[in-house]
Design an enzyme around this catalytic site. Structure first.
Site, PDB file in Angstrom:
ATOM      1  N   ARG A 244     -35.539 -37.157 -61.386  1.00  0.00           N
ATOM      2  CA  ARG A 244     -34.188 -38.004 -61.770  1.00  0.00           C
ATOM      3  C   ARG A 244     -33.095 -37.053 -62.139  1.00  0.00           C
ATOM      4  O   ARG A 244     -33.442 -36.164 -63.083  1.00  0.00           O
ATOM      5  CB  ARG A 244     -34.439 -39.099 -63.053  1.00  0.00           C
ATOM      6  CG  ARG A 244     -34.925 -40.334 -62.233  1.00  0.00           C
ATOM      7  CD  ARG A 244     -33.772 -41.300 -62.123  1.00  0.00           C
ATOM      8  NE  ARG A 244     -34.386 -42.783 -61.452  1.00  0.00           N
ATOM      9  CZ  ARG A 244     -34.568 -42.789 -60.367  1.00  0.00           C
ATOM     10  NH1 ARG A 244     -34.563 -42.038 -59.382  1.00  0.00           N
ATOM     11  NH2 ARG A 244     -35.045 -43.905 -59.853  1.00  0.00           N
ATOM     12  N   GLU A 273     -24.911 -37.333 -60.012  1.00  0.00           N
ATOM     13  CA  GLU A 273     -25.121 -37.924 -58.634  1.00  0.00           C
ATOM     14  C   GLU A 273     -24.387 -38.959 -58.496  1.00  0.00           C
ATOM     15  O   GLU A 273     -24.190 -39.714 -59.348  1.00  0.00           O
ATOM     16  CB  GLU A 273     -26.660 -38.031 -58.335  1.00  0.00           C
ATOM     17  CG  GLU A 273     -27.051 -38.114 -57.052  1.00  0.00           C
ATOM     18  CD  GLU A 273     -28.775 -38.307 -57.125  1.00  0.00           C
ATOM     19  OE1 GLU A 273     -29.287 -37.322 -57.864  1.00  0.00           O
ATOM     20  OE2 GLU A 273     -29.174 -39.036 -56.236  1.00  0.00           O
ATOM     21  N   HIS A 291     -31.211 -35.484 -52.561  1.00  0.00           N
ATOM     22  CA  HIS A 291     -31.946 -36.523 -53.016  1.00  0.00           C
ATOM     23  C   HIS A 291     -32.870 -37.227 -51.893  1.00  0.00           C
ATOM     24  O   HIS A 291     -32.866 -38.488 -51.362  1.00  0.00           O
ATOM     25  CB  HIS A 291     -31.418 -37.847 -53.637  1.00  0.00           C
ATOM     26  CG  HIS A 291     -32.058 -38.778 -54.669  1.00  0.00           C
ATOM     27  ND1 HIS A 291     -31.801 -39.256 -55.746  1.00  0.00           N
ATOM     28  CD2 HIS A 291     -33.524 -39.019 -54.440  1.00  0.00           C
ATOM     29  CE1 HIS A 291     -32.458 -39.961 -56.357  1.00  0.00           C
ATOM     30  NE2 HIS A 291     -33.711 -39.722 -55.634  1.00  0.00           N
TER      31      HIS A 291
HETATM   32  N1  NAD Z   1     -36.410 -37.147 -55.499  1.00  0.00           N
HETATM   33  C1  NAD Z   1     -36.853 -38.243 -54.797  1.00  0.00           C
HETATM   34  O1  NAD Z   1     -36.653 -38.589 -53.599  1.00  0.00           O
HETATM   35  C2  NAD Z   1     -37.745 -39.304 -55.595  1.00  0.00           C
HETATM   36  C3  NAD Z   1     -38.624 -40.349 -54.896  1.00  0.00           C
HETATM   37  C4  NAD Z   1     -39.488 -41.071 -55.532  1.00  0.00           C
HETATM   38  C5  NAD Z   1     -39.425 -41.141 -56.942  1.00  0.00           C
HETATM   39  N2  NAD Z   1     -38.867 -40.055 -57.638  1.00  0.00           N
HETATM   40  C6  NAD Z   1     -38.827 -40.067 -59.490  1.00  0.00           C
HETATM   41  O2  NAD Z   1     -40.235 -39.209 -59.471  1.00  0.00           O
HETATM   42  C7  NAD Z   1     -40.341 -39.538 -60.952  1.00  0.00           C
HETATM   43  C8  NAD Z   1     -41.877 -39.759 -61.060  1.00  0.00           C
HETATM   44  O3  NAD Z   1     -42.100 -40.886 -60.168  1.00  0.00           O
HETATM   45  P1  NAD Z   1     -43.860 -41.370 -60.190  1.00  0.00           P
HETATM   46  O4  NAD Z   1     -43.925 -42.510 -59.012  1.00  0.00           O
HETATM   47  O5  NAD Z   1     -44.923 -40.300 -60.443  1.00  0.00           O
HETATM   48  O6  NAD Z   1     -43.780 -42.086 -61.706  1.00  0.00           O
HETATM   49  P2  NAD Z   1     -44.978 -42.525 -62.396  1.00  0.00           P
HETATM   50  O7  NAD Z   1     -44.748 -43.526 -63.246  1.00  0.00           O
HETATM   51  O8  NAD Z   1     -46.338 -42.756 -61.676  1.00  0.00           O
HETATM   52  O9  NAD Z   1     -45.330 -41.181 -63.443  1.00  0.00           O
HETATM   53  C9  NAD Z   1     -44.366 -40.725 -64.440  1.00  0.00           C
HETATM   54  C10 NAD Z   1     -45.285 -40.124 -65.538  1.00  0.00           C
HETATM   55  O10 NAD Z   1     -44.166 -39.386 -66.407  1.00  0.00           O
HETATM   56  C11 NAD Z   1     -44.965 -39.750 -67.732  1.00  0.00           C
HETATM   57  N3  NAD Z   1     -44.000 -39.407 -68.883  1.00  0.00           N
HETATM   58  C12 NAD Z   1     -42.987 -40.295 -69.149  1.00  0.00           C
HETATM   59  N4  NAD Z   1     -42.138 -39.869 -70.134  1.00  0.00           N
HETATM   60  C13 NAD Z   1     -42.602 -38.312 -70.179  1.00  0.00           C
HETATM   61  C14 NAD Z   1     -41.999 -37.631 -70.825  1.00  0.00           C
HETATM   62  N5  NAD Z   1     -41.142 -37.378 -71.739  1.00  0.00           N
HETATM   63  N6  NAD Z   1     -42.726 -36.194 -70.838  1.00  0.00           N
HETATM   64  C15 NAD Z   1     -43.880 -36.112 -69.988  1.00  0.00           C
HETATM   65  N7  NAD Z   1     -44.413 -37.071 -69.012  1.00  0.00           N
HETATM   66  C16 NAD Z   1     -43.520 -38.193 -69.192  1.00  0.00           C
HETATM   67  C17 NAD Z   1     -45.578 -41.005 -67.595  1.00  0.00           C
HETATM   68  O11 NAD Z   1     -46.485 -41.086 -68.796  1.00  0.00           O
HETATM   69  C18 NAD Z   1     -46.107 -41.164 -66.044  1.00  0.00           C
HETATM   70  O12 NAD Z   1     -47.494 -40.684 -66.164  1.00  0.00           O
HETATM   71  C19 NAD Z   1     -39.423 -40.954 -61.286  1.00  0.00           C
HETATM   72  O13 NAD Z   1     -38.396 -40.379 -61.952  1.00  0.00           O
HETATM   73  C20 NAD Z   1     -38.818 -41.176 -59.995  1.00  0.00           C
HETATM   74  O14 NAD Z   1     -37.812 -41.976 -59.935  1.00  0.00           O
HETATM   75  C21 NAD Z   1     -38.037 -39.404 -57.003  1.00  0.00           C
END
Ligand code: NAD
Length: 316
Positions: A244, A273, A291
């Protein structure tokens, strides 16, 4: 039952819904006309990605809505609790795009260690006149094999990224304050699999020992990688952010790129963004994508069929 897929939907999911008797409309209705369109067509399910906003007023003014679906993970564009409070189902597809995002991380990493982002900018301009100079500029490449990848946020995408890293022969470490231990099963093409066990490290430990750092955390109130963390990093580290915008301090990143402490960064998401800062866009050591982490045919097919299956379960 009528479903409006306002930000598009892959054909695979449309077919699953139509085979179950749903009518699927894929008209892209402008935000300001959405309320009227939903009411005029008596839409029961509204499917969005990140573009369409589903706020309280829309929810209040569209009584035919029974379900709101987000193709993907983040639901920042939907007033989720408010909709649920009104008895509307709110669904998403959290794991459908994990592998696609993880592969994009490695596109940035493999590209970064061999200067592809810069070579692709300079070869069209000078590839015929300064071939030898360019060859020299990009001669100090590096292999990923044997290096340490630090993964911050070890959820779905963090773990999918770890799987690729393990396959490449990297050492994987992670930091996740909400996940003390994790086991990852790595399946191979021939049915064999190996399981790897991990323990969360402190952010300080990870940041100071990783050769490459990739972020996979949800939106945060403050930077996960800010000035302090950039100063702790190993010289020459590579950084990827496909999580993000706002989880990484872009000013601190540019400073670290300028003073050479960070050798390259791969960014798919941006603090400002959809208008990333010009210093970011023009930086020669940043590999840029707009993105597109989840933008693969495979992910879109999985997203659409997972949404369709949930809709059938909830509305039929
Ligand atoms: N680039 C893209 O197009 C795209 C696509 C999908 C998702 N994403 C983004 O990817 C990210 C992760 O998605 P996901 O499906 O793996 O989510 P998820 O909820 O499965 O995993 C997120 C992890 O981050 C951990 N976390 C929370 N705060 C934290 C911190 N301060 N330090 C370390 N760890 C922390 C949580 O405990 C969790 O295990 C999200 O921000 C999502 O929006 C981006």
């Amino acid at each position: 039952m009528k479903i409006l897929a306002n930000d598009g939907m892959a054909q695979a999911g449309i077919k699953v819904l139509e085979d179950s008797g749903f009518e699927v409309l894929t008209t892209r209705v402008a935000q300001e006309q959405l309320q009227n369109f939903i009411n005029d067509n008596q839409i029961n399910g509204l499917l969005v990605r990140s573009a369409t906003q589903v706020r309280k007023d829309l929810i209040d003014n569209c009584p035919s809505l029974k379900l709101i679906g987000r193709g993907g993970v983040g639901m920042d564009n939907i007033d989720v609790e408010y909709a649920k409070g009104k008895g509307i189902h709110v669904i998403n597809t959290p794991s459908a795009s994990s592998s696609s995002v993880a592969e994009l991380v490695f596109a940035h990493l493999f590209g970064g260690v061999r200067y592809l982002h810069d070579a692709n900018r300079n070869m069209p301009l000078e590839g015929d006149s300064k071939f030898k100079q360019l060859k020299k500029s990009y001669a100090a490449g590096m292999e990923l094999r044997g290096k340490t990848l630090g993964i911050i946020g070890f959820g779905r995408i963090g773990q999918a990224t770890a799987k690729i890293a393990l396959g490449v022969g990297m050492k994987v470490i992670y930091h996740d304050p909400f996940l003390e231990k994790a086991s990852i099963e790595l399946p191979f093409f021939d049915g064999r699999s190996l399981t790897f066990d991990f323990e969360s490290q402190t952010k300080d430990e990870l940041v100071s020992t990783a050769d490459f750092i990739t972020l996979h955390v949800p939106a945060q109130k403050s930077y996960v990688l800010g000035k302090k963390e950039f100063e702790q990093m190993k010289p020459g580290v590579g950084i990827v952010n496909a999580a993000r915008g706002g989880v990484l301090d872009e000013v601190a990143l540019v400073d670290a790129l300028e003073n050479g402490n960070v050798s390259f960064a791969g960014l798919d998401v941006y603090e400002s963004e959809p208008s990333p800062e010009i210093r970011i866009l023009m930086h020669p050591n940043i590999s840029l994508t707009p993105h597109i982490g989840a933008a693969t045919g495979e992910a879109q097919n999985r997203i659409s069929t997972e949404l369709a299956e949930q809709i059938i379960t909830l509305l039929k």
